[in-house]
Each structure stands twice: as structure tokens, then as C-alpha cells.
Write a protein that holds these residues in place. Structure first.
Motif, short mmCIF file in Angstrom:
data_model
loop_
_atom_site.label_atom_id
_atom_site.label_comp_id
_atom_site.label_asym_id
_atom_site.label_seq_id
_atom_site.Cartn_x
_atom_site.Cartn_y
_atom_site.Cartn_z
N PRO A 1 0.82 -1.13 -0.09
CA PRO A 1 0.03 0.16 -0.18
C PRO A 1 0.74 1.36 0.04
N GLY A 2 0.43 2.24 -0.67
CA GLY A 2 1.20 3.67 -0.77
C GLY A 2 2.14 3.60 -1.85
N GLN A 3 2.54 2.40 -2.58
CA GLN A 3 3.74 2.38 -3.55
C GLN A 3 3.01 1.56 -4.63
N TRP A 4 3.56 1.79 -5.91
CA TRP A 4 3.13 1.12 -7.19
C TRP A 4 4.42 1.21 -8.01
N SER A 5 4.32 0.11 -9.09
CA SER A 5 5.57 -0.24 -9.75
C SER A 5 5.08 0.18 -11.32
N ALA A 6 5.91 0.39 -12.34
CA ALA A 6 5.73 0.70 -13.55
C ALA A 6 6.64 0.60 -14.63
N PHE A 7 6.18 0.16 -15.69
CA PHE A 7 7.35 -0.05 -16.88
C PHE A 7 6.59 0.74 -18.05
N TRP A 8 7.56 1.78 -18.32
CA TRP A 8 6.75 2.62 -19.34
C TRP A 8 7.75 3.46 -20.30
N LEU A 9 7.32 4.33 -21.24
CA LEU A 9 7.86 5.00 -22.23
C LEU A 9 7.59 6.36 -22.02
N MET A 10 8.58 7.34 -22.07
CA MET A 10 8.42 8.50 -21.76
C MET A 10 9.11 9.47 -22.71
N SER A 11 8.87 10.76 -23.14
CA SER A 11 9.46 11.74 -23.91
C SER A 11 9.36 12.92 -22.87
N ASN A 12 10.67 13.56 -22.85
CA ASN A 12 10.55 14.93 -22.37
C ASN A 12 10.06 15.97 -23.04
N ALA A 13 9.44 15.58 -24.47
CA ALA A 13 8.94 16.82 -25.18
C ALA A 13 7.15 16.52 -25.05
N ASN A 14 6.87 15.67 -24.05
CA ASN A 14 5.40 15.57 -23.71
C ASN A 14 4.99 16.94 -22.95
N ALA B 1 2.40 20.73 -23.13
CA ALA B 1 0.99 21.33 -23.22
C ALA B 1 1.06 22.08 -24.40
N ALA B 2 0.22 21.87 -25.61
CA ALA B 2 0.30 22.70 -26.91
C ALA B 2 -1.16 23.28 -27.17
N THR B 3 -1.45 24.09 -27.98
CA THR B 3 -2.63 24.45 -28.74
C THR B 3 -2.69 24.49 -30.05
N PRO B 4 -3.11 23.69 -30.77
CA PRO B 4 -4.09 22.69 -30.20
C PRO B 4 -3.23 21.28 -29.64
N PRO B 5 -3.69 20.41 -28.78
CA PRO B 5 -2.85 19.49 -28.27
C PRO B 5 -2.32 18.67 -29.32
N ASP B 6 -0.95 18.47 -29.39
CA ASP B 6 -0.33 17.40 -30.16
C ASP B 6 0.65 16.42 -29.62
N TRP C 1 -1.02 12.52 -22.64
CA TRP C 1 -0.13 13.54 -23.75
C TRP C 1 -0.56 14.76 -23.15
N ASN C 2 0.10 16.08 -23.85
CA ASN C 2 -0.36 17.42 -23.67
C ASN C 2 0.09 17.81 -22.30
N GLY C 3 1.15 17.36 -21.82
CA GLY C 3 1.86 17.75 -20.65
C GLY C 3 1.19 17.51 -19.41
N TYR C 4 1.55 17.92 -18.34
CA TYR C 4 1.10 17.68 -16.79
C TYR C 4 0.33 18.72 -16.33
N GLU C 5 -0.09 20.00 -17.11
CA GLU C 5 -1.02 20.92 -16.38
C GLU C 5 -2.18 20.60 -16.02
N ILE C 6 -2.68 20.85 -14.87
CA ILE C 6 -3.96 20.42 -14.57
C ILE C 6 -4.87 21.06 -15.37
N GLY C 7 -5.78 20.01 -15.81
CA GLY C 7 -6.80 20.46 -16.89
C GLY C 7 -6.52 20.48 -18.30
N LYS C 8 -5.40 20.03 -18.50
CA LYS C 8 -4.81 20.11 -19.81
C LYS C 8 -4.30 18.73 -20.35
N THR C 9 -3.93 17.90 -19.38
CA THR C 9 -3.48 16.41 -19.72
C THR C 9 -4.89 15.71 -20.39
N ILE C 10 -4.45 15.06 -21.39
CA ILE C 10 -5.42 14.13 -22.02
C ILE C 10 -4.90 12.56 -22.02
#
Length: 284
Positions: free
Chosen positions: A120-133, A135-140, A178-187
Motif C-alpha cells: 500500500p502507498g507504493q506502485w511499480s511501472a514499466f513505461w515509455l516517456m519523452s521530455n517533449a510531452n 502542453a500545446a494548442t491545439p494538443p499534439d 499527452w499534452n503535458g501535466y498541467e492540471i486540466g490540460k492532460t489528455i
């Protein structure tokens, strides 16, 4: 190929005698849709330490965890990421590994063999990431996204009061953000919470895979011929790097940190993520 030929001891016979391997070999099979791909990158976690040419251990504080290289150990051809508590300071520690700037790829099939002892309180993950994720208008999503190939936790956290603390250790999930991690903008799009077949658990080894093409993502479990989920949105058209991580966050989606913590490094109360190998196949 018959099943008997996919999993066996390696026997080497020479003029001086016969030797048997201490481990079994396994034929690495990719899904039918990726049958023409070739192995492009892999780590079998041989030796006694993490390979610095393949992985970087992140340091710093993230949520309720101190990320430390000491949490990631290699022995018997298995990587183990341990979540533990420093008994002198009461701080929680875990491991956060990535291949950023060491190995990044675009399109292909990626797979890992994993098992979990989540808490409890912990989780594990195997994932892919890009530092170019971002927020954009329109989302891309084309410049890069977050693709969670598998996330695993012990209990359900925030949500309906009747569901908080419910055992989900035999379940898992995947997602694309995607579309970054700003609250309300992440998709986000997700696979939904998945259940292992009856009688199975993540204390046993399982293979989890992702086929990433310009058309979308297919999620696979244990060498199945067909994906258990497909997401055709949020497709990254850029290089992504690999991450193997454990995280700690109190009163969140993985529940609450135990009042006694996770025990010192090496204790049986540690939460752990073990990885036998990671492999990437791409078109020749």
C-alpha cells in the motif's frame, strides 16, 4: 514451433563432457503483427550491477520517496527495485531508472518479464516517456507522450470509500497520457483495470508488451496472439526512452503508506519490482 522447444535447459556437449545451464532458455516470441521485426536492444541484467551504458538511476525527491541508486540491485540475472524505509530517519526510498540519452527508439515492439511484491502507498511501472510531452494548442502528441505499458499496485486508493483499500494485486493497467501535466490540460486514454486469469498472481513471472506503430498502441500479456487492449489516440511520432520505476505517494491511487513503513533495505517487508529482462524489436 512446439511448446517443448520454447522452454528448456541448455545442454553443451564437448569432447571433455557435458554441461547443463543453471537457467532455462526461453525463445523470445513477438506477436504475429510484429513477426518480421528484429531484436534492436535488450538488457538481460547479467553481472552484479546495473549497466551504466544502458540505464541511469535518477536521484532526488518525488512525492513521498527519495529516489536512490542503492534501491536498484542486480543478482542472478534479475534486476530488483526495492522500496524501503530508513530506520534512522524514517524516510522512504525507492528506485527510478531510465534510458534517456542512452537508448531511445521510435516504433517497435517492447517487452519485459516482471513480477511484483507491491505494498500500500507504493506502485511499480514499466513505461515509455519523452521530455517533449508538453502542453500545446491545439494538443499534439507527435513530439512525445507517456505510455504506461504496465502499472501495478497492491490496493485501490482514492475513489469511492467502499473501494478504498480493496486488494487489486492481481490486477494491472496501462495508459497513454499527452499534452503535458498541467492540471486540466492532460489528455489520457487507458486500458481499463485488467485482471489476471484465475489462479495467477504477480508473485509469478509475467511478460508485458507494447506494439507501437504510427497507427497506435497494442498492449499484450504473456505472449498472447492478440492484444488485450488497443489505443489509437495520443500517438507519439518521436523517440521515447524506457523507464522502470517504483513510486510512493500517501493517500493516493495506491492507498496509504503503512504506519510502520516498508522496513530497512533487504527486509521481507520491502515492496519490490523484479525484472528478468527488457527487449525491443524493430522493423529490419
Amino acid at each position: 514451433m512446439p511448446d517443448s522447444a520454447k522452454d528448456a535447459e541448455i545442454i553443451v556437449r564437448t569432447a571433455g563432457g557435458e554441461a547443463r545451464s543453471s537457467r532455462k532458455f526461453e525463445v523470445a516470441l513477438v506477436p504475429e503483427s510484429a513477426r518480421d521485426y528484429r531484436l534492436a536492444w535488450h538488457d538481460e541484467f547479467e553481472g552484479s550491477a546495473l549497466d551504466p551504458a544502458k540505464w541511469a538511476a535518477v536521484t532526488g525527491v518525488r512525492a513521498n520517496a527519495v529516489q536512490t541508486p542503492e534501491a536498484a540491485t542486480v543478482a542472478d540475472s534479475v534486476l530488483k527495485i526495492s522500496t524501503y524505509t530508513d530506520p534512522s530517519a524514517g524516510t522512504h526510498h525507492t528506485g527510478f531508472l531510465r534510458t534517456a540519452r542512452l537508448y531511445e527508439f521510435r516504433f517497435g515492439y517492447i517487452e519485459a518479464r516482471v513480477r511484483f511484491a507491491s505494498k500500500p502507498g507504493q506502485w511499480s511501472a514499466f513505461w515509455l516517456m519523452s521530455n517533449a510531452n508538453k502542453a500545446a494548442t491545439p494538443p499534439d502528441p507527435a513530439p512525445g507522450v507517456e505510455v504506461d505499458i504496465i502499472e501495478h499496485r497492491a490496493v485501490r486508493g482514492t475513489g469511492k470509500a467502499s473501494e478504498t483499500g480493496v486488494d487489486v494485486s492481481k490486477q494491472f493497467s496501462g495508459a497513454v497520457h499527452w499534452n503535458g501535466y498541467e492540471i486540466g490540460k492532460t489528455i489520457s486514454r487507458n486500458t481499463g483495470q485488467q485482471q489476471l486469469p484465475a489462479g495467477q498472481s504477480f508473485s509469478e513471472w509475467h511478460t508485458v508488451g507494447l506494439l507501437w506503430t504510427p497507427e497506435g498502441y497494442e498492449f499484450y500479456l504473456d505472449g498472447a496472439a492478440t492484444p488485450y487492449a488497443t489505443i489509437k489516440e495520443g500517438v507519439s511520432l518521436s523517440n521515447q526512452y524506457i523507464k522502470l520505476t517504483c513510486e510512493i505517494k500517501d493517500n493516493d491511487w495506491a492507498g496509504n503508506i503503512p504506519s510502520s513503513g516498508y522496513g530497512p533495505l533487504g527486509a521481507g517487508t520491502n515492496a519490490t519490482m523484479e525484472v528478468d529482462w527488457v527487449r525491443v524489436w524493430q522493423a529490419a
